[in-house]
Write a protein that holds these residues in place. Sequence first.
Motif, PDB file in Angstrom:
ATOM      1  N   UNK A  19      16.917  -8.282  36.494  1.00  0.00           N
ATOM      2  CA  UNK A  19      17.827  -8.253  35.627  1.00  0.00           C
ATOM      3  C   UNK A  19      17.415  -7.453  34.233  1.00  0.00           C
ATOM      4  N   UNK A  20      16.184  -7.959  33.748  1.00  0.00           N
ATOM      5  CA  UNK A  20      15.615  -7.205  32.616  1.00  0.00           C
ATOM      6  C   UNK A  20      15.572  -5.768  32.706  1.00  0.00           C
ATOM      7  N   UNK A  21      15.132  -5.264  33.913  1.00  0.00           N
ATOM      8  CA  UNK A  21      15.101  -3.644  33.992  1.00  0.00           C
ATOM      9  C   UNK A  21      16.453  -3.316  34.028  1.00  0.00           C
ATOM     10  N   UNK A  23      18.975  -4.008  32.388  1.00  0.00           N
ATOM     11  CA  UNK A  23      19.230  -4.003  30.808  1.00  0.00           C
ATOM     12  C   UNK A  23      18.612  -2.774  30.229  1.00  0.00           C
ATOM     13  N   UNK A  24      17.408  -2.750  30.554  1.00  0.00           N
ATOM     14  CA  UNK A  24      16.530  -1.690  29.901  1.00  0.00           C
ATOM     15  C   UNK A  24      17.569  -0.322  30.504  1.00  0.00           C
ATOM     16  N   UNK A  25      17.804  -0.133  31.617  1.00  0.00           N
ATOM     17  CA  UNK A  25      18.348   0.954  32.271  1.00  0.00           C
ATOM     18  C   UNK A  25      19.688   1.199  31.803  1.00  0.00           C
ATOM     19  N   UNK A  26      20.223   0.149  30.824  1.00  0.00           N
ATOM     20  CA  UNK A  26      21.876  -0.025  30.469  1.00  0.00           C
ATOM     21  C   UNK A  26      22.877   0.055  31.499  1.00  0.00           C
ATOM     22  N   UNK A  27      22.530  -0.509  32.543  1.00  0.00           N
ATOM     23  CA  UNK A  27      23.385  -0.907  33.837  1.00  0.00           C
ATOM     24  C   UNK A  27      24.257  -2.031  33.218  1.00  0.00           C
ATOM     25  N   UNK A  28      25.797  -1.741  33.503  1.00  0.00           N
ATOM     26  CA  UNK A  28      26.605  -2.915  33.079  1.00  0.00           C
ATOM     27  C   UNK A  28      26.643  -3.839  34.245  1.00  0.00           C
ATOM     28  N   UNK A  29      27.119  -5.134  34.031  1.00  0.00           N
ATOM     29  CA  UNK A  29      27.327  -6.225  34.742  1.00  0.00           C
ATOM     30  C   UNK A  29      28.566  -5.579  35.664  1.00  0.00           C
ATOM     31  N   UNK A  30      29.414  -4.974  35.233  1.00  0.00           N
ATOM     32  CA  UNK A  30      30.842  -4.461  35.961  1.00  0.00           C
ATOM     33  C   UNK A  30      30.445  -3.377  36.928  1.00  0.00           C
ATOM     34  N   UNK A  72      24.517 -12.591  41.698  1.00  0.00           N
ATOM     35  CA  UNK A  72      23.798 -13.333  40.822  1.00  0.00           C
ATOM     36  C   UNK A  72      23.435 -12.624  39.461  1.00  0.00           C
ATOM     37  N   UNK A  73      23.049 -11.400  39.745  1.00  0.00           N
ATOM     38  CA  UNK A  73      22.467 -10.285  38.893  1.00  0.00           C
ATOM     39  C   UNK A  73      23.600  -9.888  37.668  1.00  0.00           C
ATOM     40  N   UNK A  81      22.377 -10.786  28.305  1.00  0.00           N
ATOM     41  CA  UNK A  81      22.430  -9.723  27.344  1.00  0.00           C
ATOM     42  C   UNK A  81      23.675  -9.502  26.563  1.00  0.00           C
ATOM     43  N   UNK A  82      24.616 -10.670  26.437  1.00  0.00           N
ATOM     44  CA  UNK A  82      25.622 -10.809  25.466  1.00  0.00           C
ATOM     45  C   UNK A  82      26.728  -9.633  25.916  1.00  0.00           C
ATOM     46  N   UNK A  83      26.984  -9.586  27.443  1.00  0.00           N
ATOM     47  CA  UNK A  83      27.867  -8.358  27.993  1.00  0.00           C
ATOM     48  C   UNK A  83      29.211  -8.805  28.440  1.00  0.00           C
TER      49      UNK A  83
END
Length: 196
Positions: A19-21, A23-30, A72-73, A81-83
């Motif tokens: 999940x942290x990775x 977020x670093x790659x700026x992959x969105x939950x959607x 889950x991710x 990540x407040x997204x």
Amino acid sequence: MFTLYQFKPAFQNCLRPLVNRFATWQISPNQITVSAILLSVAMGLTITFYPQSKFVFLLFPIILLLRMALNAIDGMLAREQNLTTDMGFVLNELGDIISDVALYLPFSFIPGIKAPWIITIVILAIIAEIIGFLKFIIDNKRSYEGPMGKSDRALFFAIISLVLGFGIQLESISFMNSIWVGMVVLLLWTIFNRSQ
């Protein structure tokens, strides 16, 4: 009531580095949610076109596990990540229903499985998820009560697919109808529990 959902925190802890990775790659939950839906649809279509392939059924549990991980991710990514967005909430709920239909309804095409059982199970699963979502509107808390929640259904169908993958014909299992009945009863119980 025991359900596999109780293992979710431990499962999430295993996924947190990924999940942290993301977020670093700026992959969105959607994007993760849509990927889970597309994966489920692709697997469902594969079963539809190859309903007698042992390889497909041995692959199915792996795809289910990957789908559960993506489910889950996306939630962890949104919360941690407040997204979170309204669209993401709706997409997540809709994605669960679409994925269940896409993954499980094709089992009705498999020789040896009576389609009415699968159709009934899928319909009840949809109702259970809708009620879980409606409870959020009523109580501001999503209902995940079992005993036949999303993870439990995935485990059940994973076992069935492994049985098929190892070449065991379901019609040769004398108590198979009892298993289908049991799953229907557990889904009805789940619907009742989520309605409280």
